[in-house]
Design a protein around this motif. Structure first.
Motif, PDB file in Angstrom:
ATOM      1  N   ARG A 198       0.842  -1.202   0.000  1.00  0.00           N
ATOM      2  CA  ARG A 198       0.000   0.000   0.000  1.00  0.00           C
ATOM      3  C   ARG A 198       0.870   1.241   0.000  1.00  0.00           C
ATOM      4  O   ARG A 198       1.840   1.325   0.718  1.00  0.00           O
ATOM      5  CB  ARG A 198      -0.900   0.029   1.225  1.00  0.00           C
ATOM      6  N   GLU A 199       0.456   2.202  -0.820  1.00  0.00           N
ATOM      7  CA  GLU A 199       1.102   3.510  -0.847  1.00  0.00           C
ATOM      8  C   GLU A 199      -0.013   4.541  -0.855  1.00  0.00           C
ATOM      9  O   GLU A 199      -0.637   4.787  -1.888  1.00  0.00           O
ATOM     10  CB  GLU A 199       1.977   3.646  -2.088  1.00  0.00           C
ATOM     11  N   GLY A 200      -0.300   5.096   0.323  1.00  0.00           N
ATOM     12  CA  GLY A 200      -1.428   6.017   0.445  1.00  0.00           C
ATOM     13  C   GLY A 200      -2.726   5.257   0.229  1.00  0.00           C
ATOM     14  O   GLY A 200      -2.991   4.248   0.869  1.00  0.00           O
ATOM     15  N   GLU A 201      -3.538   5.740  -0.687  1.00  0.00           N
ATOM     16  CA  GLU A 201      -4.820   5.097  -1.002  1.00  0.00           C
ATOM     17  C   GLU A 201      -4.666   3.976  -2.022  1.00  0.00           C
ATOM     18  O   GLU A 201      -5.579   3.211  -2.263  1.00  0.00           O
ATOM     19  CB  GLU A 201      -5.810   6.140  -1.547  1.00  0.00           C
ATOM     20  N   ARG A 202      -3.510   3.900  -2.652  1.00  0.00           N
ATOM     21  CA  ARG A 202      -3.279   2.933  -3.721  1.00  0.00           C
ATOM     22  C   ARG A 202      -2.724   1.623  -3.179  1.00  0.00           C
ATOM     23  O   ARG A 202      -1.873   1.629  -2.294  1.00  0.00           O
ATOM     24  CB  ARG A 202      -2.272   3.542  -4.680  1.00  0.00           C
ATOM     25  N   ALA A 203      -3.213   0.516  -3.688  1.00  0.00           N
ATOM     26  CA  ALA A 203      -2.730  -0.800  -3.261  1.00  0.00           C
ATOM     27  C   ALA A 203      -2.406  -1.644  -4.493  1.00  0.00           C
ATOM     28  O   ALA A 203      -3.114  -1.607  -5.488  1.00  0.00           O
ATOM     29  CB  ALA A 203      -3.777  -1.506  -2.419  1.00  0.00           C
ATOM     30  N   CYS A 205      -3.457  -4.018  -9.887  1.00  0.00           N
ATOM     31  CA  CYS A 205      -3.229  -2.642  -9.449  1.00  0.00           C
ATOM     32  C   CYS A 205      -4.088  -1.720 -10.294  1.00  0.00           C
ATOM     33  O   CYS A 205      -4.054  -1.799 -11.520  1.00  0.00           O
ATOM     34  CB  CYS A 205      -1.768  -2.275  -9.588  1.00  0.00           C
ATOM     35  N   ASP A 206      -4.859  -0.863  -9.657  1.00  0.00           N
ATOM     36  CA  ASP A 206      -5.712   0.107 -10.356  1.00  0.00           C
ATOM     37  C   ASP A 206      -6.586  -0.562 -11.420  1.00  0.00           C
ATOM     38  O   ASP A 206      -6.757  -0.039 -12.509  1.00  0.00           O
ATOM     39  CB  ASP A 206      -4.870   1.210 -11.002  1.00  0.00           C
TER      40      ASP A 206
END
Length: 156
Positions: free
Chosen positions: A10-15, A38-39
């Motif tokens: 996880r990086e901030g809201e992104r996983a 991812c995304d």
């Protein structure tokens, strides 16, 4: 087909999630893969198959696992859950999905309901039909061609 989590970053809201995928066939053939999600995109990182896959088979494999991976991620089968997310491939069971005009009405209804709920309509069609993203987009395109959904771009 079975899908289970490997790890998640996880990086901030992104996983970014890595998942193990295993397909075992009645004739003893087996495919093991490590895929990244991812995304909303799927990337196959590693594949081991016995017997070996051709390049064409590998392309089909990537399309085939896209729907089950999306369902595994949406279903909360992320790392740390400790549960394997077993998914059945809907492609082999033609009786599950309607065909022709009946399918187009089903896709149009699913697409509109997803839009009303504010979720991705393509992902909703993928979930309901068991198709890969490419297959769902083809169905949506055919539904548009049949006049059951508005055109993607207004013509001038």
């Amino acid at each position: 087909m079975s899908v289970w989590p490997a790890w998640e970053v996880r990086e901030g809201e992104r996983a970014t999630r890595w998942l193990h995928v295993r397909l075992e066939f009645a004739d003893g053939a087996r495919i093991d893969a490590l895929a990244t999600v991812c995304d909303g995109g799927v990337c196959v990182e590693d594949v081991q198959a016995r017997p070996a896959l051709t390049l064409e088979d590998l392309a089909v494999f990537a399309e085939w696992i896209e729907g089950p991976l999306a369902r595994a991620c949406a279903g909360g089968a992320g790392p740390g859950s400790g549960a394997a997310a077993g998914t059945g491939a809907h492609r082999d069971d033609g009786s599950v999905r309607p065909r022709g005009p009946e399918a187009w009405r089903f896709v149009a209804r699913t697409y509109r309901e997803a839009q009303e709920r504010g979720v991705d309509p393509v992902l909703a069609v993928m979930d309901e039909t068991g198709c890969s993203r490419r297959g769902a987009l083809r169905l949506i395109g055919r539904t548009r061609d049949a006049g059951l959904l508005s055109p993607r771009h207004a013509r001038r």
